[in-house]
Design an enzyme around this catalytic site. Structure first.
Site, mmCIF file in Angstrom:
data_model
loop_
_atom_site.group_PDB
_atom_site.id
_atom_site.type_symbol
_atom_site.label_atom_id
_atom_site.label_comp_id
_atom_site.label_asym_id
_atom_site.label_seq_id
_atom_site.Cartn_x
_atom_site.Cartn_y
_atom_site.Cartn_z
ATOM 1 C CG ASP A 49 -3.359 101.396 30.941
ATOM 2 O OD1 ASP A 49 -3.593 101.779 32.101
ATOM 3 O OD2 ASP A 49 -3.998 101.803 29.955
ATOM 4 N NE ARG A 70 -2.546 109.315 33.758
ATOM 5 C CZ ARG A 70 -3.223 109.737 32.684
ATOM 6 N NH1 ARG A 70 -3.984 108.891 32.026
ATOM 7 N NH2 ARG A 70 -3.143 110.973 32.288
HETATM 8 O O1 F6P Z 1 -3.102 105.066 28.865
HETATM 9 C C1 F6P Z 1 -3.115 105.040 30.247
HETATM 10 C C2 F6P Z 1 -4.422 105.471 30.805
HETATM 11 O O2 F6P Z 1 -4.097 105.674 32.138
HETATM 12 C C3 F6P Z 1 -5.630 104.553 30.668
HETATM 13 O O3 F6P Z 1 -5.740 103.495 31.531
HETATM 14 C C4 F6P Z 1 -6.773 105.502 30.836
HETATM 15 O O4 F6P Z 1 -7.950 105.033 30.280
HETATM 16 C C5 F6P Z 1 -6.265 106.678 30.084
HETATM 17 O O5 F6P Z 1 -4.873 106.687 30.254
HETATM 18 C C6 F6P Z 1 -6.854 108.017 30.456
HETATM 19 O O6 F6P Z 1 -6.296 108.958 29.618
HETATM 20 P P1 F6P Z 1 -6.545 110.521 29.635
HETATM 21 O O7 F6P Z 1 -5.689 111.064 30.725
HETATM 22 O O8 F6P Z 1 -6.103 111.000 28.304
HETATM 23 O O9 F6P Z 1 -7.989 110.708 29.912
#
Ligand code: F6P
Length: 335
Positions: free
Chosen positions: A130, A268
């Protein structure tokens, strides 16, 4: 430094590309400096539960290009546990550490900053796709996510052009639209919607007019990037992903065929781009240097193209949102 001292390392919050490159760099440099390195599993959870392993040169070799984190991660906060801060301090003492390196985003680093106030000798490294950690120009993982989103937008263009459609891509960014802005700028997006600029009814009408206007100009398709945290002021609470909802409204109001895609966790995961590997390596080296100098409570950062450090305190409960001048630059190409 006396030989035999130990550095601890953990990764907390969401995973991202480049974490392993930072673990590798910090471990190898710490070993070269005579430290023993202890990796805690699954973030603060493993720290409290005494779930750790000794990291050596073999375990941290061949991981510079690997996504995720070999240490595992979690969103566990010791500060939500009864007497959590004291338990962390006790564990630190019991492990006989001479510094704890914490790789995290806003949540994890805020915890680190608060624990430092209570006396924990901790050093931070910013990581999050982010890019919303205050005090650093870029966080580890951001450039990889931007590249993945840019590639996706380039691919969506084929269908947009061929079918004369409006295509929306939703990217991550709960409170800051950095991925949307950088990927949108790089791929020539026709509109970028971010959490920093709430989508009011008026702005939605303007967006629809712009999309329709493009058709009149002979541009038979549009590409729109939507950050997941974009707020739909007059349609709050509608079910589904925000990008999907915006797509439906655009189709309804313009009569143009509209499609929606979400990049979700794909942005990600996987191999970090070289920028993230190098940033992670530099920040890993800097973090060990900070431990060696006893500069606890600092975070290794990138500022104006230099690797330096800043107090963790400055990041506690803060978010670095998209600056208007950056957004304006991307918006110069909306038409
Ligand atoms: O904090 C980074 C992030 O990639 C956000 O953009 C996203 O909303 C979140 O993590 C999702 O997190 P999780 O993997 O805990 O659902």
């Amino acid at each position: 430094m006396e030989t035999g001292q130990r550095i601890g390392i953990l990764t907390g919050g969401g995973d991202c590309p480049g974490l392993n490159a930072a673990i590798r760099a910090a471990t190898k440099i710490a070993l070269q400096s005579g430290y023993e390195v202890i990796g805690f599993r699954d973030g603060w959870k493993g720290f409290l539960e005494d779930n750790h392993e000794t990291l050596d040169s073999i375990k941290t070799s061949g991981i510079i290009d690997r996504g995720g984190t070999i240490l595992g991660t979690s969103r566990f906060s010791p500060l939500r546990t009864e007497n959590g801060a004291q338990l962390v301090l006790d564990r630190y003492k019991a492990m006989e550490l001479s510094g704890l390196i914490v790789l995290g985003g806003n949540g994890t680093l805020s915890i680190a900053g608060k624990l430092h106030r209570q006396g924990l000798p901790v050093i931070g490294i910013p990581k999050t796709i982010d890019n919303d950690v205050a005090g650093t120009d870029y966080s580890i993982g951001f450039q990889t996510a931007v590249q993945i989103a840019t590639d996706a937008l380039d691919r969506l263009r084929s269908t947009a052009e061929s079918h004369h459609r409006v295509m929306l891509l939703e990217v991550m960014g709960r409170r800051a639209g950095w991925i949307a802005v950088y990927a949108g700028l790089a791929s020539g997006a026709d509109a970028i919607l971010i959490p920093e600029i709430p989508l009011t009814g008026q702005k939605m009408d303007e967006l629809c007019q712009m999309v329709k206007g493009r058709k009149k100009k002979g541009k038979h398709f549009s590409i729109i990037v939507v950050a997941e945290g974009t707020r739909l002021v007059e349609n709050e609470g509608l079910p589904g992903l925000v990008g999907e909802t915006i797509g439906k409204i655009i189709e309804e109001k313009t009569g143009l065929e509209t499609r929606f895609s979400s990049l979700d966790y794909i942005q990600r995961g996987g191999t970090p781009v070289s920028y993230d590997r190098n940033l992670a390596t530099c920040l890993g080296i800097k973090a060990v240097e900070l431990v060696r100098e006893g500069k606890y409570g600092e975070m290794a950062v990138l500022r104006r193209n230099s690797i330096t450090s800043t107090p963790l305190e400055k990041t506690v409960d803060k978010e670095k949102t998209v600056t208007l001048n950056v957004y304006r630059m991307a918006a110069m190409f909306f038409s």
